[in-house]
Design an enzyme around this catalytic site. Sequence first.
Site, mmCIF file in Angstrom:
data_model
loop_
_atom_site.group_PDB
_atom_site.id
_atom_site.type_symbol
_atom_site.label_atom_id
_atom_site.label_comp_id
_atom_site.label_asym_id
_atom_site.label_seq_id
_atom_site.Cartn_x
_atom_site.Cartn_y
_atom_site.Cartn_z
ATOM 1 C CD GLU A 1 41.732 15.858 64.694
ATOM 2 O OE1 GLU A 1 41.500 14.659 64.355
ATOM 3 O OE2 GLU A 1 43.000 16.387 64.742
ATOM 4 C CD GLU B 1 41.788 19.665 56.564
ATOM 5 O OE1 GLU B 1 42.324 19.670 57.762
ATOM 6 O OE2 GLU B 1 42.147 20.527 55.856
ATOM 7 C CG ASP C 1 46.235 26.482 59.579
ATOM 8 O OD1 ASP C 1 46.838 25.403 59.808
ATOM 9 O OD2 ASP C 1 45.762 26.656 58.476
ATOM 10 C CE LYS D 1 54.211 37.571 57.833
ATOM 11 N NZ LYS D 1 53.908 37.882 56.272
ATOM 12 C CG ASP E 1 53.749 24.575 67.027
ATOM 13 O OD1 ASP E 1 52.503 24.583 66.614
ATOM 14 O OD2 ASP E 1 54.510 25.048 66.497
#
Length: 210
Positions: A46, A71, A121, A125, A157
Site C-alpha cells: 500500500e 508512508e 493527495d 490546483k 473521493d
Amino acid sequence: MTGRRMTSAMQNPPATSANLLVELHSIVERLALAELFPQPQPLEVELGCGDASFLVEYARRNPGRNFIGVERLLGRIQKLDRKGRRATLINLRGVRIESAYFLQYLLPPNAAASLHIYFPDPWPKKKHRRHRLINEPFPSLARAALASGGVVYLRTDDTDYFGQMNEVFGASQEFQKVETPAELSEVLTDFERGFNAQGIPTLRAAYQLK
Ligand SMILES: C[S@@+](CC[C@H](N)C(=O)[O-])C[C@H]1O[C@@H](n2cnc3c(N)ncnc32)[C@H](O)[C@@H]1O
C-alpha cells in the site's frame, strides 16, 4: 476495574516485540524481502498508507500474504507499527519513504501481487497537479513493480483525480480494467470512513497486468 488502576499493558492486548518498521541501511539497494517476513508469500504493497487502519485489518484477514505499507510521514508510519504489533501481525512491515522512489529503487522488480493506492493527495490546483502520484509515468512504474497478473487497486473521493487515474491506466497497453473484489472493498481506509460519513462516495477502479 475496582481497587487498582488499569495499566496501559492491561488496556492493550499483548503486542509482538519486533519493530515492524524497516530500517533502511541503504536507499540505493533493493529490499531483501526474504529477510523481512518469516514466510515467503505473495506480497501486497500500500502506497501512502496513512494511519494503516486499512492495511492492518487487511493483513489480519489475509495471513497467507505479506504486506508492506509505504508512508512518508513518521507519525503515521509509527501507527502501522503500533497497530500491527498490537494485532500480533507477522505478515506486515512499514517503510518510511516516498512512494514513487520506493517502487523505482527499493522494491525488487516484479515483486508485488498488488499495489493499493487509496485516497492519494489530490493536489486540486491545476498548477500543482504534477505532484500527483498517479500520472502519465505511473503505469510503467507499476508494471515494473508487479508480478505477472498483478493488480493496481485505486480509490479516491476526487472526481478529477479519478478521471486522471482512469485516463493514464486506460491509455496503457499493458493493463486492463477489472472489478475490485467485494472482500477488498469492504475493508475501509481511515480517510474513506471520514468521507463516507460526510456522504462523499468512494470512487474505485482496478487495473490488472495483461
Ligand atoms: C489523504 S492521505 C490517505 C491515507 C490512507 N491511504 C487513507 O486512505 O486513509 C494520503 C497519505 O499519503 C501520504 N503521502 C502522500 N504523498 C506521498 C508520497 N509521495 N509518498 C509516500 N506517502 C505519501 C500522506 O502522508 C498521507 O498519509
